[in-house]
Design a protein around this motif. Structure first.
Motif, PDB file in Angstrom:
ATOM      1  N   TYR A   1       7.777  13.068   7.512  1.00 32.56           N
ATOM      2  CA  TYR A   1       6.732  13.438   6.542  1.00 32.56           C
ATOM      3  C   TYR A   1       6.718  14.950   6.321  1.00 32.56           C
ATOM      4  CZ  TYR A   1       2.065  13.910   4.466  1.00 32.56           C
ATOM      5  OH  TYR A   1       1.010  14.208   3.635  1.00 32.56           O
TER       6      TYR A   1
ATOM      7  N   MET B   1       5.859  10.284   1.766  1.00 33.64           N
ATOM      8  CA  MET B   1       5.496   8.998   2.347  1.00 33.64           C
ATOM      9  C   MET B   1       6.700   8.073   2.501  1.00 33.64           C
ATOM     10  SD  MET B   1       2.438   8.709   3.389  1.00 33.64           S
ATOM     11  CE  MET B   1       0.737   9.281   3.199  1.00 33.64           C
TER      12      MET B   1
ATOM     13  N   ALA C   1       8.602   9.430   5.414  1.00 32.61           N
ATOM     14  CA  ALA C   1       7.867   9.142   6.649  1.00 32.61           C
ATOM     15  C   ALA C   1       8.035   7.689   7.067  1.00 32.61           C
ATOM     16  CB  ALA C   1       6.390   9.477   6.456  1.00 32.61           C
TER      17      ALA C   1
END
Length: 462
Positions: free
Chosen positions: A324, A333, A336
């Motif tokens: 992230y 996102m 991540a």
């Protein structure tokens, strides 16, 4: 040869447990796998040994002893082992995979919330009562396993020594287990009756796994060099190929390459479970890689402690936050998500390798007197280790603060008595009363404690 395999396959079905029934039970085990390794072992013991009678106490402890010796989360590996005994490789993958699936989903969801809003305090409210109930279940497991394993003064002494060594002096877990094994091996070889193997069956009708594994082992349990080479090649490729592809394609400095390499190393050294390695992971993630702040590491640990699955699932959160913060050309996102799943993959694929490669050989050692004595002694030591984990869990459930004691060779956490959480104490005592005195089912105790705990937290009383 074909005839032998067919006979083994036929005998494999003798236990009468369908894959669909096993799926439902393993999913239930997974959803209830709170409380770290002590709580998870307690849940499996309660459901698989006491309730379902799928596996006898002696074989459960035999498998647990082996899993305790391996790097990685012993409870997840124990589920894989028992699933493999019941339904071969597919059963092991199902049991081990389901064991971590709720944790993967929960940690991923909470990581999204944490990255977006920086606040997961509501999780504490949801799981406050649950942790108190799990504490009572953990104590019950220690009592039940202890009654079975500590059947003479020598075994009680070994459990006590193991507990004192690991709790008060922080003696490394592998040293305790190796020492217990050596004592048990030579004790059994000398003919001492205290080190005899735990008798089969525990007074109940023959458990499902034990009826399957009679005098002649079914084909899938028999060890062979060809099987070992096949298992090793398949699971090593599943583990190594993604790591090698990332290193070659992205370079060693890329965050995904770093995640794959670092957590692969952790998968090989996490002896003694997550507690033994989390301090090192936190130090490297914070100080060396700068993936997280110290407070964020503690927040991730809190997520892992209050959600289903092994505590080592905190590594998914670390991988999530690492990617992230350094997403490259991807959206933060998306990066991540991939980082968290990558950390989980390289952490747990080796766990399946250790079980599928070693379990057949462990099964063939059950009749060896010296090794049976070693495993009996290790079982006693494991009771002390589980007691240590139980007290650790209890300290962090019932007290808001602890003080580290580090002097005269001692190394343990002392509770700050003034920080006793009265609400958690009352809930844990009520749960223990319901389990020990009233014999109320585990699901009802968990559900009731969770409901009361949430109500107390939102009422400002906890």
């Amino acid at each position: 040869m074909e005839k032998t395999i067919d006979a083994g396959a036929s005998r494999h079905l003798d236990h009468g447990i369908s894959i669909s029934e096993a799926f439902r039970v393993w999913l239930r085990v997974a959803v209830l796998s709170f409380g770290g390794p002590a709580g998870q072992i307690a849940v499996m013991h309660r459901i698989l040994v006491e309730e379902k009678n799928w596996i006898s106490e002696s074989r459960f402890l035999h498998a647990l002893n082996y899993c305790m010796l391996l790097p990685g989360p012993e409870a997840q590996q124990l589920a894989t082992y028992i699933g493999w005994l019941l339904h071969r490789t597919a059963g092991g993958i199902m049991a081990g995979g389901l064991f971590i699936l709720p944790g993967i989903i929960a940690i991923m969801g909470l990581s999204y919330v944490y990255a977006a809003y920086g606040n997961v305090g509501f999780v504490e409210a949801v799981f406050f009562g649950l942790k108190a109930a799990v504490l009572a279940i953990v104590v019950q497991a220690v009592v039940r396993v202890g009654k079975r394993a500590l059947r003479n003064r020598v075994m009680i002494a070994l459990a006590a020594i193991a507990f004192v060594a690991i709790f008060f002096f922080n003696v490394p877990f592998p040293i305790i287990i190796i020492a217990a094994g050596v004592i048990g091996y030579f004790g059994a070889r000398s003919g001492r009756p205290e080190f005899a193997a735990i008798e089969h069956g525990g007074g109940k009708k023959t458990a499902a796994v034990d009826s399957l594994l009679g005098e002649e082992l079914p084909e899938h349990v028999r060890p062979s060099v060809a099987r070992a080479l096949k298992v090793s090649s398949v699971w090593l490729l599943l583990w190594v190929i993604p790591v090698a592809a990332l290193l070659i394609g992205l370079g060693q400095a890329n965050v995904f390459s770093q995640i794959a390499l670092f957590f692969s190393k952790m998968a090989m050294v996490t002896f003694g479970g997550a507690y033994a390695v989390l301090a090192y992971v936190a130090q490297q993630a914070v100080e060396h890689y700068h993936w997280l702040q110290p407070s964020e590491m503690l927040d991730g640990l809190g997520m892992a402690e209050t959600t289903p699955g092994p505590l080592i699932m905190v590594l998914q959160f670390v991988g999530f936050m690492a990617a992230y913060r350094d997403p490259g050309t991807l959206s933060p996102m998306v990066a991540a998500t991939l980082g968290g799943l990558l950390a989980t993959w390289v952490t747990f694929v080796p766990c399946f390798l250790w079980i599928f490669l070693g379990a057949p050989y462990i099964e063939t050692l059950r009749g060896n007197r010296g090794l049976a004595g070693a495993l009996s002694a290790i079982t006693a030591a494991v009771v002390g280790v589980i007691l240590n984990l139980s007290i650790w869990f209890g300290l962090h459930t019932l007290f808001r603060q602890t003080t580290p004691i580090r002097s005269f060779g001692l190394s343990f956490d002392m509770p700050v008595w003034g920080s006793l959480d009265i609400a958690a104490f009352v809930l844990a005592a009520a749960a223990a009363t319901a389990i020990f005195r009233l014999n109320i089912g585990m699901l009802w105790v968990l559900a009731g404690s969770c409901a009361v705990g949430v109500a107390l937290r939102f009422a400002g009383m906890a």
